[in-house]
Design a protein around this motif. Structure first.
Motif, PDB file in Angstrom:
ATOM      1  N   GLN A   1       0.821  -1.213   0.000  1.00 48.01           N
ATOM      2  CA  GLN A   1       0.000   0.000   0.000  1.00 48.01           C
ATOM      3  C   GLN A   1       0.854   1.262   0.000  1.00 48.01           C
ATOM      4  O   GLN A   1       0.499   2.262  -0.632  1.00 48.01           O
ATOM      5  N   LYS A   2       1.981   1.241   0.703  1.00 50.68           N
ATOM      6  CA  LYS A   2       2.846   2.420   0.764  1.00 50.68           C
ATOM      7  C   LYS A   2       3.340   2.813  -0.622  1.00 50.68           C
ATOM      8  O   LYS A   2       3.399   4.001  -0.961  1.00 50.68           O
ATOM      9  N   ARG A   3       3.705   1.817  -1.434  1.00 53.79           N
ATOM     10  CA  ARG A   3       4.185   2.110  -2.788  1.00 53.79           C
ATOM     11  C   ARG A   3       3.048   2.612  -3.674  1.00 53.79           C
ATOM     12  O   ARG A   3       3.242   3.489  -4.512  1.00 53.79           O
ATOM     13  N   LYS A   4       1.853   2.061  -3.452  1.00 54.02           N
ATOM     14  CA  LYS A   4       0.692   2.550  -4.200  1.00 54.02           C
ATOM     15  C   LYS A   4       0.415   4.011  -3.851  1.00 54.02           C
ATOM     16  O   LYS A   4       0.076   4.823  -4.719  1.00 54.02           O
ATOM     17  N   ASP A   5       0.546   4.348  -2.574  1.00 53.93           N
ATOM     18  CA  ASP A   5       0.333   5.732  -2.136  1.00 53.93           C
ATOM     19  C   ASP A   5       1.372   6.664  -2.755  1.00 53.93           C
ATOM     20  O   ASP A   5       1.050   7.779  -3.176  1.00 53.93           O
ATOM     21  N   LEU A   6       2.628   6.190  -2.816  1.00 55.55           N
ATOM     22  CA  LEU A   6       3.678   6.990  -3.451  1.00 55.55           C
ATOM     23  C   LEU A   6       3.369   7.180  -4.929  1.00 55.55           C
ATOM     24  O   LEU A   6       3.557   8.274  -5.489  1.00 55.55           O
ATOM     25  N   GLY A   7       2.887   6.114  -5.575  1.00 57.94           N
ATOM     26  CA  GLY A   7       2.487   6.216  -6.986  1.00 57.94           C
ATOM     27  C   GLY A   7       1.384   7.242  -7.173  1.00 57.94           C
ATOM     28  O   GLY A   7       1.401   8.024  -8.144  1.00 57.94           O
ATOM     29  N   ALA A   8       0.412   7.278  -6.249  1.00 58.22           N
ATOM     30  CA  ALA A   8      -0.685   8.248  -6.320  1.00 58.22           C
ATOM     31  C   ALA A   8      -0.153   9.673  -6.192  1.00 58.22           C
ATOM     32  O   ALA A   8      -0.637  10.604  -6.867  1.00 58.22           O
ATOM     33  N   ILE A   9       0.853   9.862  -5.334  1.00 54.82           N
ATOM     34  CA  ILE A   9       1.460  11.192  -5.177  1.00 54.82           C
ATOM     35  C   ILE A   9       2.081  11.645  -6.496  1.00 54.82           C
ATOM     36  O   ILE A   9       1.898  12.792  -6.930  1.00 54.82           O
ATOM     37  N   LEU A  10       2.813  10.748  -7.134  1.00 55.37           N
ATOM     38  CA  LEU A  10       3.481  11.096  -8.402  1.00 55.37           C
ATOM     39  C   LEU A  10       2.461  11.396  -9.499  1.00 55.37           C
ATOM     40  O   LEU A  10       2.604  12.360 -10.245  1.00 55.37           O
TER      41      LEU A  10
END
Length: 593
Positions: free
Chosen positions: A144-153
């Motif tokens: 989930q953390k990487r998905k959240d980072l992807g959403a930020i980008l």
């Protein structure tokens, strides 16, 4: 270049939509990545102003939204997690933190002139790479953390695409004499500029977006410093609209957060604008008539926010007093709605929302416990005031259960950690049991009412038997209340053995009273009343057992009541057997002589 037509308007509004959506996606992703740590830091902040302002600036930079921070503060104050006075320096710091977005969007004004490295510095170019990486992370990553980072980008890329669309839509305005005259009017009439900046920012509820649009005009060489300065100051006033909206339907203290936010920006604008134009009248600043670029707008925005903070920082207490004057506290005797702390703003801060729900559920447990005790006392000595108190408390418990249930359903649909999911599950399983315990208090009240109205009483033997079971029931209620309120697992382990003993005592009492009726030593009507009383006692202890079992299952991260009950009652469970025998020896119904 063509005229500014309907297509340009659509492009401008579409670009604004992209910008706002990108900002929302990016802010949400940043908040999720923070995992509640930012809110926890906010709530624990001391009265040290410098640290509070630094934290306010840092959180705003982290989530890229001063409006989101203000909504957080309103929610924290409304829920009683944070004192209103502590929010003031944090609000000041957030005004500084919000200027970072302006510096990022200012990169759109870079003139690459064929230089590939300068071209890569422009967000519209490198944000496309961010979008690609972000989409890959969202689609391919399991964490989930990487998905959240992807959403930020992706959010950042959408934001910058919107900025580019807005800039392109404004290009026809560069040749519009009418529009140039409007901008000149802002220079000649700064109050008009403040008003336009405030209204526009208030409508779109984003100072970052309104600053971005202003930078778009600056890109076209349409703005002078004299026209831009009052608009930028007005934008800071307009951003208070979000705080104002978020304060609707909250406690007085929470509303005071919005009052301070508005007062801070209005006072800063009035003072700094007045000082600027007085100095300009005597000194005649050369830059006033010069064209402002995107970096100039960011610089003015930053200087204004830092200057306002430095100006008002020594007057935090006065701002607090002003808010207290505008929104006076309720008079003695007037109470705030205790369920008002179940604020939807806390849904973005699940850890706090769960803590508040747990506290209210613990209060439900306490009220149910007290109501049972009142009903028991009522059977010994009937009193109309006690009857009214039981009914009043029961209405309160029912209200708690109803609102808690609805709120917990909303909370369960939020982005929760595994531990938070278990806590919400625990609350959803227990609030019904505490509410039902409260219902049984009303049933016991009815029993007391019947005894009182018919002017009858149990025999001495029956009264002694009831007293033994009542003592056991009082203990199981205390154990359950303490186990839940303090998350005391050792207390929870004692509930089920005692519940088994209460079941045994109820069976004995019923059997003994049946013999009395058969011998003609007790009227039939008392048999019916005793049956109702003992049934309610037994069911209260059953609900206590349900709560304890859920607490133990949540502790072991395994739900399954039947399997658990079979396990703890098995013959090889020494602890259960010892506790059961101890309670059996403590609570005994003596044989009749």
């Amino acid at each position: 270049m063509g005229d500014f037509d309907i297509i340009s308007i659509i492009q401008l509004l579409g670009g604004l939509a992209f910008f706002l959506y990108g900002m929302d996606v990016m802010s949400s992703g940043l908040e999720k990545m923070a995992g509640g740590k930012l809110e926890s830091m906010l709530s624990k902040m001391t009265s040290n102003r410098a640290k509070s302002m630094t934290l306010g600036a840092g959180v705003t930079v982290a989530i890229q939204s001063s409006s989101a921070l203000t909504v957080m503060l309103v929610g924290l104050v409304n829920s009683g997690i944070m004192a209103f006075g502590k929010t003031i320096p944090i609000i000041m710091g957030s005004n500084i933190g919000t200027t970072l977005t302006g510096w990022i969007t200012a990169l759109t004004g870079i003139d690459d002139k064929g230089n590939v490295w300068m071209a890569l510095m422009k967000p519209v170019n490198f944000s496309l790479v961010f979008a690609l990486v972000g989409i890959i992370m969202i689609m391919m990553s399991k964490k989930q953390k990487r998905k959240d980072l992807g959403a930020i980008l992706v959010g950042f890329a959408v934001l910058m695409t919107g900025m580019d669309l807005m800039s392109d839509a404004m290009k026809p305005l560069a040749e519009s004499e009418s529009f140039k005259n409007i901008l000149i009017a802002f220079k000649d009439n700064p109050l008009l500029g403040v008003l336009v900046g405030a209204v526009f920012t208030g409508v779109i509820q984003s100072s970052a977006a309104s600053v971005g649009i202003l930078q778009g005009f600056a890109n076209l060489g349409l703005l002078s410093y004299g026209a831009a300065i009052p608009i930028i100051m007005g934008q800071n006033i307009g951003t208070c609209v979000t705080a104002l909206i978020s304060s609707i339907g909250v406690s007085r203290n929470a509303k005071k957060v919005a009052v301070v936010h508005i007062a801070f920006n209005v006072i800063g604008t009035v003072v700094l604008l007045t000082v600027f134009y007085i100095l300009n009248a005597f000194i005649s600043f050369a830059f006033v008539d010069s064209d402002i670029d995107t970096f100039g707008i960011s610089l003015v925005h930053t200087i204004f926010n830092i200057a306002t903070t430095l100006l008002l920082c020594p007057f935090c207490k006065q701002l607090e007093n002003f808010a207290n004057f505008v929104l006076k506290d309720k008079k003695k005797g007037e109470e705030e709605d205790p369920l008002g702390v179940l604020d939807d703003r806390l849904l973005t801060m699940p850890a706090f929302a769960i803590a508040k729900c747990s506290a209210i559920t613990a209060e439900m447990a306490r009220l149910s416990n007290e109501n049972i005790k009142r009903a028991i006392e009522l059977m010994k000595k009937y009193d109309k005031k006690t009857v009214d108190k039981i009914n009043e408390t029961e209405e309160l418990i029912d209200g708690y259960e109803d609102k808690l249930g609805n709120y917990l359903i909303k909370l369960s649909n939020c982005n929760l950690t595994e531990e938070e999911n278990w806590q919400v599950t625990k609350l959803l399983h227990t609030i019904g049991d505490f509410e039902r315990i409260g219902d049984h208090a009303v049933n016991l009240l009815d029993t007391a009412q019947e005894l009182h109205d018919k002017k009858i009483a149990f025999s001495e033997e029956t009264t002694n038997e009831i007293a033994v079971i009542t003592e056991a029931l009082t203990e199981i209620l205390s154990l359950t209340t303490k186990a839940f309120a303090d998350s005391d697992i050792e207390c929870a382990k004692l509930v089920e053995p005692l519940e088994e003993v209460i079941d045994e005592l109820v069976l004995q009492a019923r059997a003994k009273h049946t013999k009395r009726i058969q011998k003609g030593n007790s009227p039939m009507v008392l048999g019916f009343i005793l049956t109702d009383l003992l049934t309610n006692y037994e069911r209260v202890s059953d609900h206590c057992s349900n709560v304890a079992v859920v607490l133990l299952e949540i502790e072991s991260k395994q739900l399954g009541t039947h399997q658990y009950m079979d396990r703890i009652k098995s013959t090889d469970n020494v602890a259960f057997a010892n506790a059961y025998n101890e309670y059996l020896n403590r609570y005994k119904i003596h044989a009749e002589i």
